[in-house]
Every structure is written in structure tokens, then in C-alpha cells.
Design an enzyme around this catalytic site. Structure first.
Site, PDB file in Angstrom:
ATOM      1  N   HIS A  90      10.103 -18.516 -11.307  1.00 42.03           N
ATOM      2  CA  HIS A  90      11.055 -18.743 -10.216  1.00 42.03           C
ATOM      3  C   HIS A  90      12.351 -17.985 -10.510  1.00 42.03           C
ATOM      4  CE1 HIS A  90      13.283 -20.759  -7.033  1.00 42.03           C
ATOM      5  NE2 HIS A  90      14.260 -20.961  -7.923  1.00 42.03           N
ATOM      6  N   GLU A 132     -13.732  21.843  -9.126  1.00 42.13           N
ATOM      7  CA  GLU A 132     -12.739  21.573  -8.084  1.00 42.13           C
ATOM      8  C   GLU A 132     -12.282  22.897  -7.469  1.00 42.13           C
ATOM      9  OE1 GLU A 132     -10.894  20.457  -5.311  1.00 42.13           O
ATOM     10  OE2 GLU A 132     -11.416  18.679  -6.489  1.00 42.13           O
ATOM     11  N   ALA A 135      -4.753   3.014  15.434  1.00 39.44           N
ATOM     12  CA  ALA A 135      -3.884   2.031  14.780  1.00 39.44           C
ATOM     13  C   ALA A 135      -4.556   1.452  13.539  1.00 39.44           C
ATOM     14  CB  ALA A 135      -3.516   0.913  15.751  1.00 39.44           C
ATOM     15  N   GLY A 171     -18.054  23.251  -6.322  1.00 37.79           N
ATOM     16  CA  GLY A 171     -19.343  22.994  -6.945  1.00 37.79           C
ATOM     17  C   GLY A 171     -20.468  23.054  -5.925  1.00 37.79           C
ATOM     18  N   LYS A 193       3.297   7.446   0.367  1.00 41.68           N
ATOM     19  CA  LYS A 193       4.143   6.430  -0.273  1.00 41.68           C
ATOM     20  C   LYS A 193       5.526   6.973  -0.595  1.00 41.68           C
ATOM     21  CE  LYS A 193       0.668   4.093   0.361  1.00 41.68           C
ATOM     22  NZ  LYS A 193       0.057   5.146   1.179  1.00 41.68           N
ATOM     23  N   GLY A 242      -7.336  15.459  -5.668  1.00 39.37           N
ATOM     24  CA  GLY A 242      -7.977  15.121  -4.404  1.00 39.37           C
ATOM     25  C   GLY A 242      -7.020  14.807  -3.267  1.00 39.37           C
ATOM     26  N   ALA A 254      -9.098   4.802  -2.882  1.00 36.69           N
ATOM     27  CA  ALA A 254      -8.998   5.515  -4.157  1.00 36.69           C
ATOM     28  C   ALA A 254      -9.390   4.626  -5.324  1.00 36.69           C
ATOM     29  CB  ALA A 254      -7.570   6.033  -4.350  1.00 36.69           C
TER      30      ALA A 254
END
Length: 405
Positions: free
Chosen positions: A393, A33, A150, A92, A50, A39, A270
């Protein structure tokens, strides 16, 4: 030159999941990496966006993003500290089909992810133009934000920055937003977001950036596989636009080399990368699995959120597949009313023999409901069997139960 069992290029969701799983199976793994572990998803993608979705203000979002990303990155570092895993903090690069950097292995997994797909629009070198990474790096809230595209990225940022107080305009070439979503659901979501103050210019092509009046312009026109020129050193077949060519087990044309996640261009999610990682490692260790990649749920975290799994109604019509559409609404659900989240609709597509062909929805926690449908589809559950299943419920999951009762 050190010999190991498995070399992995890229430590995003696919790469680090492959490393973790392979190490637990006893394989000696080296994972390369050249940037931060985690990532795009963790560092500049799904996790940062989020935190923006679940923050009240722009300043709070920026502060929380840094904290959340750091904590999760530390978690990935912990996963990669397994005694069977060596983390090589460098890009890599293939020397030949079995050699990457200072390591050689019979099996190699490419998990280099994706990058922003920039459209060749006149003036796109304008300093106002940013991709999603650039937008997340802004230190001040733009008064006027224009978004080109969009799709998922464009719609999520439109919803977030509208809530933060920016004047948001979304420009889209197609006639409707979110093409992977059922067109009826997509239209209803767009109309709701219009009521929240977002301006949509559908069926509109951007020919010159100079024509757009905005302080910041987000290029949200999708992502493309991140392929590397050195793949040719290993004889790997790939396309600059479509990514690395793989079969249903994510094997490339070169024996022992696999490509998982966004780099193969198949399902750029992902969670798809993580499951592809499991399949690839299973192929290496000779273990069978029953992962069904045709059932791939996805979510769009606008407010309210949207989610889908399986076919859209348009696709079923185009393919001439017999189906029945069952609908249910958030406004008729007790928990939704108690939460003051009554905007939403669910469409469930069912075959003549009662099997679920797809589910598309928008509304609070629709991703959780669609995840339940995904499980039912994987187990070939009929709607008659679903109707016999007890649902708590009051919960939003009753919206699904209502559709089949």
C-alpha cells in the site's frame, strides 16, 4: 553445403529467442533474416508504437522511436553474436525439407511472422491509405486521421494521434471495439475515448475509400501469417489465410520442421512467439516443459491501457460455465487518486470452487495487474489464497486485492 543442428527462418521475437535458447543448449544454429533483426515487433510494431504512447508530441515521438529502435536492434544483434549462432543476412528459402540456402539441418524452425491484412475495399490504392508501418513513417502530423478497424492496432493509434492533436475517426464493422476484450470493459474504454474527442462509427462497413474525408487513412484490419511459396518445396502444409498448420508442440506435418509465432496464426503476440520458441527448441532437445499456452495475457496500450487474460463474460455465458463476477474500480484506489488516474475498472471471473477463469480490465497499468492474475492462474491459485496475500500500500495492485476481499 554446411550442416548445422538447427536452421531458423526469421529473426523476430520468436526466431531470435529460439536461436538464443538453442545456442545456450549447445546447438549450432543458423538464423536467416532478409530484413532488420527484431522483426515487426521491434522495427515497425509494438516497440515503435509504445514510444508514441509515451511521447508528448508527434515530433518527440518520431525522434525517440528512431533512438529506441536502434538501441534495441543493437541488443538483438548482440544476442545473435553468440559463438554458436550464425546470422545469415538473407531471406531463408527452402530447397527441400532439410535445406535452406547454403545450409542443411535435421531441425528447422519457421518464424517468418505476419504482414498487414489489406481488405479489398474499392479505392484502397488511394495514396492517403497506409498501414501501421506507413503511419509510423509519416513526417508530418495529419490534421484528420481516419482509422478502418477498432482492433488493437486501430485503438492504440487512435488514442495516440488524438493526444497529438489529430482529428480522429474510427470506423468499425462490428458492434464493439477490441473483440478479444470483455465487451463491458471494451465499451467503457470506447466511451472514455469518445469523451477525449475520438469519433467512433460502429457497425459501419467501408465500401469506397473515396467516401472517407481524411488526410490519412489507416488500414488497421489485422494481420495475416507471412507464408512463403517455397514452403511447398519442403512439403509443408499451410493456408494463405490461417498460416502453417502445427500441433500443440508447434510441429508441422514434416518431421523436424516447426512453425512458431504469427506464421502459425495461433496467438499473434510477440510474447506468445517467444514462449512457442522455447517449446519448439525443447522438443528438439528432448526436454519437457510446463508452459500453458491456454493462459495468454495480452494488453492494449491506449490511454488508459487495457489488458486481459482468460475468458470474457460473454464466452463463459455461451459455454454455459458457472462463474461469479467480481468488480473493482480505479476511482476507489488511493494510488490511482494520487496519480490522477481514476478512470478504470477490473472484472474478475471466478469458478464455484474459487479458481480464476479470467480477468479483464482497463485503467492505468492494467497490464501489470493482469500479469499478476496470469501468474496466479498458471499456479491454480484460488481467490481465498489471493485474499491472504499481502499487497503493498499504496499501489494499483490493491485494485485486484479489493476485488476479492
Amino acid at each position: 553445403m554446411s550442416k548445422v543442428d538447427l536452421i531458423i527462418i526469421g529473426a523476430g521475437p520468436g526466431g531470435y529467442r529460439a536461436a538464443e535458447y538453442a545456442a545456450k543448449q549447445g546447438l549450432k544454429v543458423v538464423i536467416f533474416e532478409g530484413s532488420e533483426v527484431g522483426g515487426t515487433c521491434l522495427n515497425v510494431g509494438c516497440i515503435p508504437t509504445k514510444t508514441y504512447v509515451h511521447s508528448s508530441t508527434f515530433d518527440e515521438a518520431r525522434e525517440r522511436m528512431a533512438t529506441v529502435v536502434a538501441q534495441l536492434r543493437q541488443g538483438v544483434e548482440g544476442i545473435l553474436s553468440h559463438p554458436n549462432i550464425t546470422l545469415a543476412r538473407e531471406k531463408g528459402v527452402f530447397t527441400d525439407a532439410h535445406t535452406v540456402g547454403d545450409y542443411t539441418a535435421d531441425n528447422i524452425i519457421i518464424a517468418t511472422g505476419s504482414e498487414t491484412k489489406w481488405l479489398p475495399i474499392k479505392g484502397c490504392d488511394d495514396p492517403r491509405v497506409v498501414d501501421s508501418t506507413g503511419l509510423l513513417q509519416l513526417e508530418t502530423l495529419p490534421k484528420r486521421l481516419a482509422i478502418i478497424g477498432a482492433g488493437v492496432i486501430g485503438m492504440e493509434f487512435a488514442s495516440v494521434f488524438n493526444r497529438f492533436g489529430s482529428e480522429v475517426t474510427v470506423i468499425e464493422f462490428l458492434k464493439e471495439c477490441l473483440p478479444a476484450l470483455d465487451s463491458d470493459i471494451a465499451k467503457r474504454l470506447r466511451k472514455y475515448l469518445e469523451k477525449q474527442g475520438i469519433t467512433f462509427k460502429m457497425k459501419t462497413a467501408v465500401e469506397n475509400i473515396a467516401d472517407i474525408e481524411a488526410d490519412v487513412i489507416l488500414m488497421a484490419t489485422g494481420r495475416k501469417p507471412r507464408v512463403q511459396a517455397d514452403f511447398a518445396n519442403a512439403g509443408i502444409e499451410y493456408d494463405e489465410r490461417k498460416g502453417v498448420t502445427v500441433d500443440e508442440n508447434f510441429k508441422t506435418n514434416v518431421n523436424g520442421i516447426y512453425a512458431i509465432g504469427d506464421v502459425n496464426g495461433r496467438q499473434m503476440l510477440a510474447h506468445a512467439a517467444e514462449m512457442q520458441a522455447i517449446r519448439a527448441v525443447n522438443q528438439i532437445i528432448g526436454k519437457k516443459d510446463a508452459i500453458d499456452f491456454s493462459i495468454m495475457p495480452a494488453a492494449i496500450f491506449t490511454q488508459p491501457e487495457a489488458a486481459c487474460v482468460g475468458s470474457t463474460e460473454d464466452q463463459l455465458k455461451e459455454q454455459g460455465i458457472a462463474y461469479e463476477c467480481k468488480k473493482s474500480f480505479w476511482r476507489a484506489n488511493g494510488k490511482a487518486m494520487a496519480m490522477n488516474e481514476t478512470e478504470g475498472m477490473l472484472k474478475l471471473f471466478v469458478s464455484p470452487d474459487g479458481l480464476i477463469l479470467g480477468c479483464h480490465a482497463y485503467g492505468a497499468h492494467s497490464a501489470d495487474i493482469v500479469q499478476e492474475v496470469s501468474v496466479l492462474m498458471c499456479k491454480h491459485t484460488t481467490i481465498a489464497e489471493l485474499a491472504d496475500m499481502v499487497h503493498i500500500h499504496p499501489t494499483l495492485s490493491e485494485i485486484l486485492k479489493t476485488a476479492v476481499d
